[in-house]
Design a protein around this motif. Sequence first.
Motif, PDB file in Angstrom:
ATOM      1  N   ARG A   1       0.894  -1.299   0.077  1.00 30.00           N
ATOM      2  CA  ARG A   1       0.102   0.264  -0.067  1.00 30.00           C
ATOM      3  C   ARG A   1       0.743   1.100   0.155  1.00 30.00           C
ATOM      4  O   ARG A   1       0.920   1.893  -0.648  1.00 30.00           O
ATOM      5  CB  ARG A   1      -0.668  -0.129   0.991  1.00 30.00           C
TER       6      ARG A   1
ATOM      7  N   SER B   1       0.531  10.756  -3.108  1.00 33.59           N
ATOM      8  CA  SER B   1      -0.828  10.675  -3.052  1.00 33.59           C
ATOM      9  C   SER B   1      -1.146  11.388  -2.073  1.00 33.59           C
ATOM     10  O   SER B   1      -2.285  11.147  -2.002  1.00 33.59           O
ATOM     11  CB  SER B   1      -1.807   9.920  -4.240  1.00 33.59           C
ATOM     12  N   VAL B   2       0.318  11.078  -0.795  1.00 30.30           N
ATOM     13  CA  VAL B   2      -1.184  11.462   0.469  1.00 30.30           C
ATOM     14  C   VAL B   2       0.072  12.576   1.484  1.00 30.30           C
ATOM     15  O   VAL B   2       1.347  12.741   0.644  1.00 30.30           O
ATOM     16  CB  VAL B   2      -0.316   9.948   1.240  1.00 30.30           C
TER      17      VAL B   2
ATOM     18  N   GLN C   1       0.346   4.626  -3.095  1.00 31.97           N
ATOM     19  CA  GLN C   1       0.273   5.866  -2.312  1.00 31.97           C
ATOM     20  C   GLN C   1       1.476   7.067  -2.564  1.00 31.97           C
ATOM     21  O   GLN C   1       0.892   7.779  -1.839  1.00 31.97           O
ATOM     22  CB  GLN C   1      -0.293   5.631  -0.434  1.00 31.97           C
TER      23      GLN C   1
END
Length: 270
Positions: free
Chosen positions: A149, A156-157, A153
């Motif tokens: 994960r 994008s976080v 990510q």
Amino acid sequence: MTEDKKSVEHPESHGAHESEVAAGEVIEEEVVGGAKVRRKGIYLLPNALTTASLFSGFYAIVSAANGVFDNAAIAIFVSMILDGLDGRVARMTNTQSKFGEEYDSLADMVAFGVAPGMVAFFWALNGLDKVGWAITFIYVAGAALRLARFNTQIGSVDKKYFVGLPSPAAAACVAGLVWCFHQYEPATWLTLLSIIVVGGAGVLMVSNVLYRSFKDLDMRGRVPFAAILLVVLILVVIALDPATVLFTAFLIYALSGPVRALFRQKAKRA
């Protein structure tokens, strides 16, 4: 007919492709000046540090299998240091690569996923039969899912936070537990504590709880002179009892996420 024609028209390119595959060389595409450039080979320094981190994780498994649990726990902390260095060295020397990212992720899976789980299993959970290996698998699977994960990510976080407990911190909780209590005789309370820490770390890794990443701290800026005295004090405290201090520090960090999430929920309700 068409395939035969293609093989006749491009015999040299076909042979070159086979020679590249046979050589086992790594080929990556990089964007330089707006154009794609194919480059062979890998960067030695950051990948050597990643290999050292992988070796430390492997050594932890071997030490735990031989019953030397303090060395196994220390090896996991060494992996954490090396894992932190390889990325920083790659950025400082401008030697980032796709191969390095993939290799680092696989090494992390061994050092922070398989190794801590196996160390805890050999130390306290192997006497629980199916329950023991089930708790161990929860941790190992949680680490694998957490790393997968995290890789999806990137970019994008918010960089200020990690989604879920970072795998190095989870590994530090497990390794710190083993390092602190490896000399204790087997007891029910110790087995229960191991189940809570190992299983809880596995669940927190795949949770949506936010954890501070501390990437927003300015380590290059000027600070008051008293700050270096604080660093000296921290190093002295760690040196007095590294096992207890490190285990306590990472356990507090692991609990900080759920506690912060609980306060946020109360604030929203209010």
